[in-house]
Design an enzyme around this catalytic site. Structure first.
Site, PDB file in Angstrom:
ATOM      1  CG  HIS A  93       3.319  -0.457  -3.971  1.00 37.62           C
ATOM      2  ND1 HIS A  93       3.176  -1.715  -3.445  1.00 37.62           N
ATOM      3  CD2 HIS A  93       4.183   0.203  -3.129  1.00 37.62           C
ATOM      4  CE1 HIS A  93       3.922  -1.826  -2.351  1.00 37.62           C
ATOM      5  NE2 HIS A  93       4.545  -0.677  -2.150  1.00 37.62           N
TER       6      HIS A  93
ATOM      7  NE  ARG B 241       4.574  -4.085   1.866  1.00 39.05           N
ATOM      8  CZ  ARG B 241       5.472  -3.124   1.730  1.00 39.05           C
ATOM      9  NH1 ARG B 241       5.061  -1.874   1.613  1.00 39.05           N
ATOM     10  NH2 ARG B 241       6.752  -3.401   1.705  1.00 39.05           N
TER      11      ARG B 241
ATOM     12  CD  GLU C 145       0.389  -3.304  -4.331  1.00 40.12           C
ATOM     13  OE1 GLU C 145       1.639  -3.321  -4.416  1.00 40.12           O
ATOM     14  OE2 GLU C 145      -0.230  -2.756  -3.408  1.00 40.12           O
TER      15      GLU C 145
END
Length: 306
Positions: A270, A223, A251
């Site tokens: 991602h 993450r 993000e």
């Protein structure tokens, strides 16, 4: 049963239940108060999946389709006591580990430079680092970390492993998290595969990065907030470290952010779990969990409650 995959596309669902499909649309397909089993929409951001939770007064199971549950855990207090939260262990290992290996090889072998060279018709020949003979440190040796190691085996590199607590595996020991400072200086590649928890938030901070050897590669498939972005920028802009990031903080990475153009940094958006491998595995997981629920059997992948 609230499913975020179309029920008609999942073969073998138990006949005992009524199913509705909700993948984050503005209007709910049914009253959330009647939901007993909720499959959280996948890749819809940290807010949307939690939206119906406060109204799910009789829900018994919340099933994510992600390996991490950090987008749901802050909202568990809205749910009735004893609700089981399950993650998607078994769904993402193959795809995410495949991307980890891709990022490692692309970064070491200079693939981003070659792509830019092709765009500008430049021939960047020369010697580039190989993965062979390197030492790789996997930080977070759970299911995904183990899958990354499986794919590293043919590449003639040495693997060290770190997890929350020490244990043994058939391939060698897993070191405890507090042993990281002694392991980081020897690693040529550090792969982050940890869940995001209070313990791992900012784990790769300035002191962590400073302990890495000159020229080492940091790969983050965990993450974004596991890495201190400001500290990473300082190390990459100096040219001391390189990085390959499938996740970032913030993000999505906004236009103009310095990570986009930091030297030696490869960014992917991602996509570790969002490949053609996702749907078959997600459908199998949902079907298996509902079969267990219908039969009164213990569920798999319970990470909270129950």
């Amino acid at each position: 049963m609230w499913l975020s995959l179309p029920p008609a596309e999942i073969d073998g669902l138990p006949d005992a239940f009524d199913y509705v499909f909700w993948d984050g649309a503005d209007r709910y397909p049914a009253d959330p108060a009647d939901a007993a089993f909720y499959v959280v929409p996948y890749m819809k951001g940290p807010v949307l999946g939690a939206r119906p939770l406060a109204e799910m007064r009789t829900v018994q199971v919340v099933q994510t389709l992600s390996a991490g549950v950090d987008h749901i855990t802050p909202h568990l207090g809205q749910l009735p006591p004893g609700v089981r939260l399950c993650n998607a262990r078994g769904v993402h290992e193959a795809s995410t580990a495949e991307l980890a290996l891709t990022l490692i090889l692309a970064s070491l072998r200079g693939i981003p430079r070659f792509v830019r060279g092709q765009d500008t018709e430049k021939w960047y020949s020369g010697f580039y680092p190989a993965l062979a003979d390197r030492r790789v440190l996997i930080v977070g040796h759970g299911a995904i970390g183990a899958a990354v190691e499986d794919r590293l085996v043919p590449f003639e590199c040495t693997v060290d492993r770190v997890a929350r607590s020490a244990r043994d595996t058939p391939r060698g020991p897993v070191h405890a998290l507090d042993e990281l400072p002694a392991l980081l200086p020897a690693a040529d590649v550090v792969v982050l595969t940890t869940p995001l928890t209070e313990q791992t938030r900012g784990l790769a901070n300035a002191s962590f990065l400073a302990a890495m050897k000159d020229g080492a590669l940091l790969v983050n498939i965990a993450r974004g907030p596991v890495v201190d972005t400001k500290a990473l920028l300082a190390e990459t802009e100096s040219g001391r470290l390189t990085a390959a990031l499938d996740v970032t903080d913030p993000e999505p990475l906004p236009p103009g952010h310095p990570l986009w153009h930091a030297p030696g940094v490869l960014v992917s958006p991602h996509v570790g779990g969002s490949s053609s491998a996702f749907l078959p595995r997600a459908k199998r997981l949902v079907r298996a969990q509902l079969e267990r629920f219908a039969a009164g059997l213990p569920l798999e992948n319970v990470v909270a409650g129950g």
